[in-house]
Design an enzyme around this catalytic site. Structure first.
Site, mmCIF file in Angstrom:
data_model
loop_
_atom_site.group_PDB
_atom_site.id
_atom_site.type_symbol
_atom_site.label_atom_id
_atom_site.label_comp_id
_atom_site.label_asym_id
_atom_site.label_seq_id
_atom_site.Cartn_x
_atom_site.Cartn_y
_atom_site.Cartn_z
ATOM 1 C CD1 TRP A 224 -1.324 -5.929 2.928
ATOM 2 C CD2 TRP A 224 -0.896 -6.671 4.983
ATOM 3 N NE1 TRP A 224 -2.114 -5.222 3.810
ATOM 4 C CE2 TRP A 224 -1.867 -5.651 5.061
ATOM 5 C CE3 TRP A 224 -0.475 -7.277 6.163
ATOM 6 C CZ2 TRP A 224 -2.425 -5.231 6.272
ATOM 7 C CZ3 TRP A 224 -1.020 -6.874 7.366
ATOM 8 C CH2 TRP A 224 -1.981 -5.863 7.404
ATOM 9 C CB THR B 270 -0.991 0.093 1.168
ATOM 10 O OG1 THR B 270 -1.884 -1.012 1.125
ATOM 11 C CG2 THR B 270 -1.846 1.366 1.067
ATOM 12 C CD GLU C 200 -6.812 -2.898 6.935
ATOM 13 O OE1 GLU C 200 -6.099 -3.915 6.838
ATOM 14 O OE2 GLU C 200 -6.927 -2.039 6.037
ATOM 15 C CG ASN D 119 -4.638 -7.458 4.589
ATOM 16 O OD1 ASN D 119 -5.361 -7.347 5.567
ATOM 17 N ND2 ASN D 119 -4.584 -6.545 3.633
ATOM 18 C CD GLU D 120 -8.022 -5.375 2.878
ATOM 19 O OE1 GLU D 120 -7.611 -4.914 1.815
ATOM 20 O OE2 GLU D 120 -8.308 -4.663 3.865
ATOM 21 N NE ARG E 197 -11.826 1.100 1.421
ATOM 22 C CZ ARG E 197 -10.617 1.220 1.987
ATOM 23 N NH1 ARG E 197 -10.360 0.653 3.134
ATOM 24 N NH2 ARG E 197 -9.667 1.910 1.400
#
Ligand SMILES: *[C@@H]1O[C@H](CO)[C@@H](O)[C@H](O)[C@H]1NC(C)=O
Ligand SMILES: *[C@@H]1O[C@H](CO)[C@@H](O)[C@H](O)[C@H]1NC(C)=O
Ligand SMILES: *[C@@H]1O[C@H](CO)[C@@H](O)[C@H](O)[C@H]1NC(C)=O
Ligand SMILES: *[C@@H]1O[C@H](CO)[C@@H](O)[C@H](O)[C@H]1NC(C)=O
Ligand SMILES: *[C@@H]1O[C@H](CO)[C@@H](O)[C@H](O)[C@H]1NC(C)=O
Ligand SMILES: *[C@@H]1O[C@H](CO)[C@@H](O)[C@H](O)[C@H]1NC(C)=O
Ligand SMILES: *[C@@H]1O[C@H](CO)[C@@H](O)[C@H](O)[C@H]1NC(C)=O
Length: 662
Positions: free
Chosen positions: A131, A89, A253, A177-178, A375
């Site tokens: 991640w 990120t 998160e 992650n995600e 969001r």
């Protein structure tokens, strides 16, 4: 299970004067879920990068605002990225195993951060989550589940190293992650932990949406393996399968919102409503502290801002004090009451109790527009001023007084008051009343130890120095990374070569030799940026050393405009030299816009001094003081950071880095 309006709320009409609602706080009707705490997330990625470069006493002050109990945010949970050598990120974080045969538990800053947090709060909960993974973990595939034993061993080695080298007990680890989860991998990870006695390390799954709870519903072994269902940005709600599982539910998160007062309002609303609406017993902020260049993606999306180590300036933003409303007056292990809910005229309240009969009530009346998070989209709702009464029932009936803390957002005059201690409220006849305005947060509590911690103002904000030099000559660097460099693809580490007879014993070396199992789009080149995004006219000078004989290539750059997950699209002025004896100048990192090219006489395993000067629309480049081209390059990019990097995932070294801004 959790009362909505009407269940535990009575309406008391005082006819022509007012309508006041009564909310009952009662433990005799049974208790709600156990509270697990409020936390911050360092990483995902490189969000604490600049924090470590602060001089004392400022660095310790920032850490105190985050972690010191009864001082600032007083966080209960620290979640960190398990570095995977890849862009996640806002930068890359180094892995403890760049290569399969390599282990080093002293890279990066997450170990240091966990120890600093633990020093301040020995009870803090520690979580690690990958991640990305070094390329060898995927055995050539961009996928971590192909060889679940390898991936699980890699993650567990991080947990073991944390204990062995830093005496840190990791409480939880996550999956990926995600990204997709894999039920088989989760079970393998559980077994791998159990086999070496790490039965107390819980697994959080799957750090994305709530879907893992659907799989758990039909797979009892998966259900056993998972301790906490963690969802990201849940918008304060959950799904039926997650509730049915009876598992602990977390917003593992959340936030990710610019930390101005609206960000504080977002945080206030979700801290309460993640429990009220979604039964989540922990909320973790991405990110912990905005300690990365603000022009990287999601600038200032942290609980506070510490992005200027060169000046020492930092800003304690509203989310710190909003956090304190809960964290200073309740601890993990406390229990929510069942009597929590929404207020009739908007807003929400939660109440928590401990085994000694303490009571903490947190009320928020944030309006829609002043509590929007990044969001998910926030449906319309209305909040208006209201008079409320709370009736203390059950074991709380004997409470005579409550401490009162208030935050009052004032968006009209931009005069906000955060975490102010007001006079205690006397309880008469087992109840108390409050006149609530909109955009307020209150804590009412039997705990009388809260504190709005403070330090003298830090130094004023100042731009990155116009003249900056680093010769990397540090025998025992405190961190593996050189100050202010922010790796965006690849990993640049202090390096020591004792066999070097000359001036290059200590250097900075790019060490990632294979595309990692990525989380986002890493570039095909490696790059580390530094400096001020507004820089236009400057000279960058650096000694470079290629270690790839045929394919080697390195660059120095100015006006680099993108990093983070957008790094592949970075434009700027890139001056490359190659091991095949050529050079080129490009307007982009991928090297497709060639502004100039020719022969440089460069090769592998020799040191060269590169120098790049940009001025207005022109650039000039030199190798070892000899001009390769001059003032014949029209530049497309107007401003950006300085940078160094390599042409591929290859070893290369850098030394005597100098910036001079005109
Ligand atoms: C840590 O937890 C223990 C047990 O709950 C408690 O007695 C102690 O005060 C806590 N320490 C801090 C620094 O909060
Ligand atoms: C609340 O906690 C304090 C310690 O923080 C303790 O001394 C007190 O007895 C507890 N109980 C009540 C009802 O206040
Ligand atoms: C709250 O009560 C006071 C009187 O105690 C009254 O003046 C005021 O209008 C009430 N506010 C609301 C929103 O009902
Ligand atoms: C509060 O407690 C009293 C006595 O303990 C009881 O009579 C009353 O029903 C309770 N109120 C609510 C709303 O539970
Ligand atoms: C005390 O509260 C009870 C209801 O809980 C009510 O019936 C009574 O009138 C109140 N007494 C006073 C003095 O307000
Ligand atoms: C270390 O220095 C020696 C002597 O200059 C050189 O031959 C060798 O390539 C260097 N190794 C690395 C890894 O930099
Ligand atoms: C950079 O140089 C150009 C041309 O010399 C000039 O127009 C521009 O103002 C300079 N920028 C800064 C920030 O000094």
């Amino acid at each position: 299970m959790i009362s909505k309006i009407g269940v535990a709320v009575a309406f008391f009409m005082c006819f022509d004067l007012c309508i006041s609602e009564i909310y009952v706080l009662d433990d005799e009707v049974g208790l709600g879920r156990v509270f697990d705490g409020i936390g911050g997330l360092s990483g995902g990625g490189a969000t604490s990068r600049l924090l470590v470069d602060y001089a004392e006493p400022y660095r310790s002050q920032i850490l105190d605002y985050l972690f010191k109990p009864q001082f600032g945010a007083s966080l209960h949970i620290l979640k960190v990225e398990i570095g995977g050598d890849a862009q996640t990120t806002d930068g890359t974080e180094p892995s403890h195993m760049h290569y399969e045969s390599d282990t080093n538990f002293f890279r990066g800053y997450e170990w240091w951060l966990m120890k600093e947090a633990k020093k301040r709060n020995p009870n803090i909960t520690l979580i690690g989550l990958p991640w990305a993974f070094p390329g060898w973990v995927g055995r050539g595939k961009n996928w971590p589940y192909e060889f679940p034993d390898i991936t699980a061993s890699y993650v567990v080695s991080w947990v073991v190293g944390a204990k062995q080298y830093h005496d840190l007990d990791i409480d939880y680890v996550g999956i990926w992650n995600e990204r997709s989860f894999d039920s088989n991998y989760i079970k393998v990870l559980r077994n791998t932990l159990d086999k070496i006695g790490l039965t107390g390390v819980g697994i959080i799954a799957a750090d994305g949406n709530w879907d893992v709870s659907k799989d758990m519903d039909v797979d009892p072994y998966l259900k056993d393996a998972v301790e906490v269902i963690g969802a990201h940005y849940p918008g304060t709600t959950t799904i039926a399968e997650a509730l049915k599982s009876q598992k602990t539910l977390w917003s593992s998160e959340d936030y990710s919102t610019f930390n101005d007062p609206v960000g504080g309002g977002c945080w206030a609303r979700i801290l309460n409503q993640n429990y009220v609406n979604g039964h989540m017993t922990a909320t973790i902020s991405w990110n912990l502290v905005a300690s990365y260049y603000e022009d990287l993606p999601f600038g200032r999306d942290g609980l506070m801002t510490a992005e200027e180590p060169w000046s020492g300036n930092y800003v304690v933003e509203s989310p710190i004090w909003i956090t304190a409303h809960t964290t200073q007056f309740s601890q993990p292990g406390w229990t929510y009451l069942k009597t929590v809910g929404h207020l009739t005229h908007g807003g929400s309240y939660v109440a928590l109790t401990d085994s000694e009969g303490n009571l903490t009530v947190v009320i928020e009346t944030m309006t829609h527009d002043h509590s929007v998070c990044i969001r998910p989209p926030l449906p319309a709702f209305s909040v208006t001023p209201q008079n409320v009464s709370f009736k203390l029932n059950g074991s709380f009936a004997s409470i005579r007084e409550l401490q009162l803390w208030q935050s009052k957002f004032d968006f009209k005059r931009q005069k906000h008051v955060f975490f102010k201690k007001l006079s205690p409220i006397k309880i008469s006849n087992g109840s108390f009343s409050l006149s609530l305005d909109v955009d307020e947060v209150y804590t009412l509590t039997t705990i009388n130890t809260g504190q709005k911690g403070s330090y003298p103002d830090p130094p004023p904000s100042a731009p990155f120095p116009k003249i900056y030099k680093d010769d990397f000559n540090i025998a025992n660097p405190p961190f593996s990374e050189a100050p202010y460099f922010a790796d965006q693809t690849g990993v640049f580490e202090y390096n020591m070569n004792l066999t070097d007879p000359g001036p290059h014993v200590f250097t900075l070396r790019q060490v990632v030799t294979q595309m990692p199992v990525t989380w986002t789009m890493d570039a095909d080149q490696t790059i580390s940026v530094i400096g001020d995004y507004n820089w236009q006219n400057l000279t960058v000078t650096c000694d470079v050393f290629m270690e790839s004989v045929k394919t080697g290539g390195v660059f120095i750059a100015a006006r680099v405009d993108k990093g983070g997950q957008d790094v592949r699209g970075a434009k700027g002025v890139f001056f490359w030299v190659f091991a095949d004896g050529s050079y080129k100048v490009t307007n982009d990192l991928v090297g497709s816009t060639v502004l100039a090219k020719g022969l440089s006489g460069t090769g592998a395993y020799s040191w060269y001094t590169l120098s790049l000067t940009v001025q207005g629309q022109y650039a000039t480049g030199m190798v070892n003081g000899e001009q390769l081209w001059k003032n014949d390059v029209v530049l497309g990019q107007n401003n950006g950071w300085a940078a160094i990097g390599t042409n591929s995932f290859e070893l290369a070294q850098f030394d005597n880095f100098v910036i001079e801004v005109k």
